[in-house]
Design an enzyme around this catalytic site. Structure first.
Site: not given
Ligand code: ZN
Length: 444
Positions: A53, A55, A58, A203, A206, A228, A231, A265, A316
């Site tokens: 995992h 990104h 970031q 994703h 939500r 995800h 988390e 997570h 992550d």
């Protein structure tokens, strides 16, 4: 040819192992061999670790969100900083940030990355002429650095349960179901190296409605699915308020969660949810360093592993990129709360060896790759650990790497290419210079 004083083979440690690399694969493995002139001599060889995992972009704000503001600092204030960063990078920047992250992953002993990729559109939210413009940069970064890629384009449609319309900060992420399915097809067509894979990633619950999740799973069968989940406590509360169920309970009632799934997570679980994930053969994608950095909470690892659950590790947020550190924090979180030692190993077993092999297998499963093994015909994704003390024992090398000092990755071969030599990626200098330039501009 690689000559190792010792190597971790499928049946355990062997001494004086000579490994032939042929066309990106392991051509032969000879045990009890003699080194030959011209061999690359190393101390200990193990298989490369999958990073389940990431990104990549970031990596740009690693270490830049550690200033305490007013009141209680939380995941949500971190996310605001991340959004500001996400909204300012160009396609070229995305490629450079990914190259930096992948160079560091290889140096750390990761030879495959699962890129959970949710930056898709231009800075104002308009799709690029090529809808896979930013995915393209990820493929290219993986090819330049040598890391194997499992590309996971992310479906993101909503700001919250309801579904709520996305907010302005999310404008680079947003797709309709149809356009997203097209993106996955374009990524599949872009795949040029045999080791690369394409999965997909709703994703989170939500950001994806129930209908959208159903439509995606029906339209993209046979692909690995990452999401995800659970988390944050707030996410669990919002899910309970909207669906009347906790996230993992709801997911299992609305999707066929099986070995194709990777639940990222899965921090906040009831005992029943923990048992459900373990029984499903899905992989729990744990990101202990990021979870600690963001103050997420602690995964119930002892109960989950006792139930036969499968685990993998991911970097992550890329705030740190270090295989040993992920595994160490995974174990230390448990030690600090249970006030006991060596919690995640079976009785009598080495904690380092157990965590290493569990996350190697789980990571490969989640990334649609064969279990990394030093065996004829396997991909030549190999990591040499240097051990200046040259102690001969096997498991203790892993324990000393993960929990102690002295041992660290020195050389890495990715698909047979010797990309890390004496601890440095062969392109580190050039990539680091480009990376510094991007940071100076974005942070100005
Ligand atoms: Zn993530």
């Amino acid at each position: 040819m690689i000559f190792a004083d010792k190597a971790l083979l499928p049946n355990g440690w062997e001494n004086n192992v000579r490994i032939e690399v042929l066309n990106g694969k392991i051509g032969s493995v000879s045990v009890g061999a003699a080194a030959q002139p011209g061999d690359t001599r190393v101390s200990t060889v193990i298989a490369g670790m999958p990073n389940v995992h990431s990104h990549a972009f970031q990596r740009g704000h690693s270490g830049l969100t550690e200033i305490r503001g007013l009141g209680r600092e939380s995941f949500w204030t971190w996310r605001e900083m991340m959004y500001r960063f996400a909204l300012s990078v160009t396609p070229e920047d995305v490629g450079i940030l990914a190259e930096m992250a992948y160079v560091e992953m290889l140096e750390a002993g990761y030879t495959r990355v699962g890129e959970f990729h949710y930056l898709h559109h231009g800075t104002d939210g308009t799709p690029y002429e090529n809808p896979a413009e930013l995915s393209e940069r990820i493929f290219t970064a993986a090819e330049h650095t040598g890391i194997a890629l499992t590309h996971l384009p992310v479906f993101y449609a909503h700001a919250g349960f309801g579904p709520q319309a996305p907010d302005a900060g999310q404008r680079r992420f947003i797709h309709s179901v149809d356009r997203f399915i097209d993106l996955v097809a374009i990524c599949e067509a872009r795949r040029t190296r045999p080791q690369d894979r394409v999965g997909f990633a709703p994703h989170s619950l939500r950001a994806t409605s129930a209908d959208e999740l159903t439509a995606l799973c029906a339209a993209l069968p046979g692909r690995k699915i990452h999401i995800h989940i659970a988390e944050q406590v707030k996410e669990v509360e919002d899910c309970l308020a909207f669906y009347g169920q906790r996230p993992v309970d709801w997911l299992f009632d609305h999707a066929e969660v099986n070995a194709d799934w990777c639940l990222i997570h899965a921090t906040h679980l009831t005992p029943e949810e923990t048992a459900k994930i373990a029984a499903s053969q899905a992989v729990a994608g744990l990101c202990p360093v990021t979870e600690a950095n963001l103050g997420d909470g602690l995964f119930p690892a002892p109960e989950y592993l006792a139930a036969g659950g499968r685990i993998a590790i991911g970097t992550d947020s890329n705030v740190r990129i270090d295989v040993a550190e992920e595994l160490r924090i995974l174990e230390y979180g448990q030690r600090l709360t249970a006030r006991a030692r060596n919690i995640l190993a079976p009785e009598g077993g080495s904690t380092g060896r157990h965590l290493f092999e569990a996350t190697l297998a789980g990571g490969a499963q989640a990334l649609d790759a064969p279990t990394p093994q030093i065996i004829n015909g396997a991909p030549a994704d190999l990591v040499a650990l240097s051990d200046p003390l040259n102690l001969r024992e096997g498991d203790a090398v892993l324990d000393r790497w993960i929990f102690g000092r002295d041992v660290s990755p020195s050389d890495v071969w990715a698909a047979g290419v010797h990309v890390v030599q004496a601890g440095r990626h062969i392109h580190r200098d050039a990539v680091e210079a480009r990376f510094a330039k991007v940071l100076r501009r974005v942070l100005a």
